[in-house]
Design an enzyme around this catalytic site. Structure first.
Site, PDB file in Angstrom:
ATOM      1  N   LYS A  79       0.818  -1.216   0.000  1.00 40.83           N
ATOM      2  CA  LYS A  79       0.000   0.000   0.000  1.00 40.83           C
ATOM      3  C   LYS A  79       0.850   1.264   0.000  1.00 40.83           C
ATOM      4  O   LYS A  79       0.354   2.360  -0.238  1.00 40.83           O
ATOM      5  CB  LYS A  79      -0.958   0.012   1.169  1.00 40.83           C
ATOM      6  CG  LYS A  79      -0.338   0.243   2.524  1.00 40.83           C
ATOM      7  CD  LYS A  79      -1.451   0.319   3.550  1.00 40.83           C
ATOM      8  CE  LYS A  79      -0.934   0.616   4.930  1.00 40.83           C
ATOM      9  NZ  LYS A  79      -2.021   0.652   5.915  1.00 40.83           N
ATOM     10  N   ASP A  80       2.169   1.108   0.286  1.00 41.38           N
ATOM     11  CA  ASP A  80       3.054   2.275   0.254  1.00 41.38           C
ATOM     12  C   ASP A  80       3.704   2.456  -1.109  1.00 41.38           C
ATOM     13  O   ASP A  80       4.483   3.393  -1.307  1.00 41.38           O
ATOM     14  CB  ASP A  80       4.149   2.145   1.332  1.00 41.38           C
ATOM     15  CG  ASP A  80       3.557   2.199   2.731  1.00 41.38           C
ATOM     16  OD1 ASP A  80       2.475   2.785   2.893  1.00 41.38           O
ATOM     17  OD2 ASP A  80       4.163   1.619   3.643  1.00 41.38           O
ATOM     18  N   ARG A 127      -8.241   7.948   5.375  1.00 39.13           N
ATOM     19  CA  ARG A 127      -9.229   6.895   5.122  1.00 39.13           C
ATOM     20  C   ARG A 127      -9.787   6.389   6.444  1.00 39.13           C
ATOM     21  O   ARG A 127     -10.999   6.212   6.600  1.00 39.13           O
ATOM     22  CB  ARG A 127      -8.596   5.748   4.343  1.00 39.13           C
ATOM     23  CG  ARG A 127      -9.429   4.501   4.229  1.00 39.13           C
ATOM     24  CD  ARG A 127      -8.646   3.334   3.682  1.00 39.13           C
ATOM     25  NE  ARG A 127      -7.500   2.995   4.504  1.00 39.13           N
ATOM     26  CZ  ARG A 127      -7.543   2.230   5.615  1.00 39.13           C
ATOM     27  NH1 ARG A 127      -8.710   1.785   6.052  1.00 39.13           N
ATOM     28  NH2 ARG A 127      -6.443   1.947   6.307  1.00 39.13           N
ATOM     29  N   ARG A 128      -8.929   6.182   7.407  1.00 41.53           N
ATOM     30  CA  ARG A 128      -9.363   5.677   8.719  1.00 41.53           C
ATOM     31  C   ARG A 128     -10.122   6.775   9.479  1.00 41.53           C
ATOM     32  O   ARG A 128     -11.195   6.541  10.049  1.00 41.53           O
ATOM     33  CB  ARG A 128      -8.164   5.203   9.530  1.00 41.53           C
ATOM     34  CG  ARG A 128      -7.533   3.945   8.982  1.00 41.53           C
ATOM     35  CD  ARG A 128      -6.239   3.614   9.669  1.00 41.53           C
ATOM     36  NE  ARG A 128      -5.727   2.317   9.212  1.00 41.53           N
ATOM     37  CZ  ARG A 128      -4.433   2.024   9.161  1.00 41.53           C
ATOM     38  NH1 ARG A 128      -3.528   2.916   9.572  1.00 41.53           N
ATOM     39  NH2 ARG A 128      -4.025   0.841   8.717  1.00 41.53           N
ATOM     40  N   ARG A 145       1.466   9.987  14.114  1.00 42.94           N
ATOM     41  CA  ARG A 145       2.599   9.509  13.310  1.00 42.94           C
ATOM     42  C   ARG A 145       3.476   8.607  14.133  1.00 42.94           C
ATOM     43  O   ARG A 145       3.175   8.315  15.292  1.00 42.94           O
ATOM     44  CB  ARG A 145       3.451  10.702  12.790  1.00 42.94           C
ATOM     45  CG  ARG A 145       2.897  11.458  11.650  1.00 42.94           C
ATOM     46  CD  ARG A 145       2.995  10.854  10.260  1.00 42.94           C
ATOM     47  NE  ARG A 145       3.911   9.798   9.915  1.00 42.94           N
ATOM     48  CZ  ARG A 145       5.037   9.970   9.220  1.00 42.94           C
ATOM     49  NH1 ARG A 145       5.444  11.186   8.952  1.00 42.94           N
ATOM     50  NH2 ARG A 145       5.754   8.944   8.828  1.00 42.94           N
ATOM     51  N   ARG A 151       3.076   4.273  18.160  1.00 45.05           N
ATOM     52  CA  ARG A 151       1.641   4.558  18.222  1.00 45.05           C
ATOM     53  C   ARG A 151       0.975   3.725  19.322  1.00 45.05           C
ATOM     54  O   ARG A 151       0.146   4.226  20.084  1.00 45.05           O
ATOM     55  CB  ARG A 151       0.985   4.250  16.872  1.00 45.05           C
ATOM     56  CG  ARG A 151       1.440   5.189  15.759  1.00 45.05           C
ATOM     57  CD  ARG A 151       0.674   4.937  14.491  1.00 45.05           C
ATOM     58  NE  ARG A 151       1.574   4.829  13.335  1.00 45.05           N
ATOM     59  CZ  ARG A 151       1.196   4.355  12.156  1.00 45.05           C
ATOM     60  NH1 ARG A 151      -0.039   3.963  11.966  1.00 45.05           N
ATOM     61  NH2 ARG A 151       2.048   4.286  11.150  1.00 45.05           N
ATOM     62  N   CYS A 237      -1.864   7.442  -0.486  1.00 50.87           N
ATOM     63  CA  CYS A 237      -2.047   7.392   0.974  1.00 50.87           C
ATOM     64  C   CYS A 237      -2.966   8.493   1.478  1.00 50.87           C
ATOM     65  O   CYS A 237      -3.438   8.429   2.600  1.00 50.87           O
ATOM     66  CB  CYS A 237      -0.701   7.581   1.671  1.00 50.87           C
ATOM     67  SG  CYS A 237       0.288   6.100   1.642  1.00 50.87           S
TER      68      CYS A 237
HETATM   69  N1  PBG Z   1       2.728   3.253   6.137  1.00 49.82           N
HETATM   70  C1  PBG Z   1       1.915   2.608   7.099  1.00 49.82           C
HETATM   71  C2  PBG Z   1       1.896   1.126   6.889  1.00 49.82           C
HETATM   72  N2  PBG Z   1       2.329   0.549   5.750  1.00 49.82           N
HETATM   73  C3  PBG Z   1       2.139  -0.855   5.877  1.00 49.82           C
HETATM   74  C4  PBG Z   1       1.610  -1.099   7.132  1.00 49.82           C
HETATM   75  C5  PBG Z   1       1.272  -2.453   7.663  1.00 49.82           C
HETATM   76  C6  PBG Z   1       0.046  -3.038   7.016  1.00 49.82           C
HETATM   77  C7  PBG Z   1       0.235  -3.480   5.585  1.00 49.82           C
HETATM   78  O1  PBG Z   1       1.113  -4.285   5.278  1.00 49.82           O
HETATM   79  O2  PBG Z   1      -0.580  -3.018   4.763  1.00 49.82           O
HETATM   80  C8  PBG Z   1       1.473   0.129   7.789  1.00 49.82           C
HETATM   81  C9  PBG Z   1       0.996   0.344   9.186  1.00 49.82           C
HETATM   82  C10 PBG Z   1      -0.513   0.549   9.261  1.00 49.82           C
HETATM   83  O3  PBG Z   1      -1.149   0.886   8.265  1.00 49.82           O
HETATM   84  O4  PBG Z   1      -1.047   0.330  10.360  1.00 49.82           O
END
Ligand code: PBG
Length: 311
Positions: A79-80, A127-128, A145, A151, A237
């Site tokens: 997702k990154d 999104r969250r 962050r 966190r 993101c």
């Molecule tokens: N940059 C945040 C990020 N990138 C990947 C993960 C872990 C979850 C995944 O593999 O999608 C997370 C932490 C989160 O979203 O809580």
């Protein structure tokens, strides 16, 4: 000669890299590997994630190290990885996906339904934040962050009442913390959430062949549908888009949610496709979103974002 892989230095990236290496050693026992840690902009810039302009803040420097042959491949959270990955690179492997769900972490194991009114919940993504506020407008949602441990510590140290994280992150880190699983249908995850992207140079057939040995076919299909959707509405993101695809025998289901910054407007679409053409399904829903007015929903989100970050 050792095969070099690049990774961020965060505990999650190192945990993901370690897992991938174990899998690769099992399927390529004669090979030796060397890890190279690389610091990225996302690791050093402590502003809330959506305040930053640049997509791919967690891996551009690592991708450059792959392109420039400083390392042979790199492991990213899917997702990154921005949808416009440099053409000299390829996502050579998508291993078996972890859970796509988000979780709510509190000291008392509250669910999003039971957490007391007026509680403050931290989120690293719009999104969250938008989905929390839609479901529970009586909660205070704040930007947060830091890496996953940082966190979680804010909850255990009672600096915040709860945080929302990806289940995959706490699973990969082996973090034992009270959490409530959020339904992926009611709380749509980030496109690609729970999956890993192993990237290497597009012309490095030897490395591609080695990496392919740990590919998971269904995970690849699901991620391709989700990324195709993202490409067609240019999410990333920072824009509140939730989506997940799931393979059910020969069929493929893609469910998407797009939200206005104030959470008052949304478009929710669920379509069936085939496992033979995940890109088409993502494109179809992307076009459907456009025809239903996604650009209006997306308008002014930058200004709203500034307001939200000033809290
Ligand atoms: N940059 C945040 C990020 N990138 C990947 C993960 C872990 C979850 C995944 O593999 O999608 C997370 C932490 C989160 O979203 O809580």
């Amino acid at each position: 000669m050792s095969i070099k892989l690049g990774t961020r230095g965060s505990p999650l990236s190192l945990a993901q890299t370690s897992w991938v290496l174990d899998e690769l050693k099992n399927t390529n026992p004669s090979l030796t590997f060397e890890i190279e840690k690389i610091t990225t902009k996302g690791d050093t810039d402590t502003r809330p994630l959506f305040a930053m302009e640049q997509k791919g803040i967690f891996e551009k420097e690592i991708d450059r190290a792959v392109s420039e042959k400083q390392v042979d491949f790199a492991v990213h959270s899917m997702k990154d990885v921005p949808s416009d990955l440099d053409s000299s690179l390829t996502i050579a492997c998508v291993p078996k996906r972890e859970s796509v769900n988000d979780v709510l972490i509190t000291n008392d194991g509250f669910s999003l339904d039971s957490i007391p009114s007026g509680s403050t919940v931290g989120s690293s993504s719009l999104r969250r934040a938008v989905q929390i506020s839609r479901k529970r407008p009586d909660l205070n949602v704040k930007p947060i962050r830091g890496n996953i441990e940082t966190r979680i510590n804010k909850v255990t140290e009672k600096k915040i009442d709860g945080i929302v994280l990806a289940k995959a992150g706490i699973s990969r880190l082996g973090v034992d913390t009270k959490h409530s699983l959020l339904s992926k249908d009611e709380f749509l995850p980030s496109p690609g959430q729970g999956a890993l992207a192993i990237i290497c140079r597009s012309d490095d057939s030897k490395t591609i062949e080695m990496l392919k040995k740990i590919e998971d076919k269904n995970s690849r299909i699901e991620v391709e549908a989700e990324r195709s959707l993202s490409e067609h509405i240019d999410s990333g993101c920072r824009f509140p888009v939730g989506a997940y695809a799931s393979v059910k025998s020969d069929s493929l289901i893609l469910k998407v949610g797009v939200y206005s910054m104030d959470g008052k407007k949304s478009i929710l679409i669920e379509e069936n496709g085939t496992i033979d053409n995940p890109f088409e399904l993502g494109k179809k829903i992307g076009n459907e979103l456009k025809s239903q007015g996604v650009s209006e929903i997306a308008s002014n989100w930058r200004e709203k974002l500034e307001e939200w970050n000033k809290q």
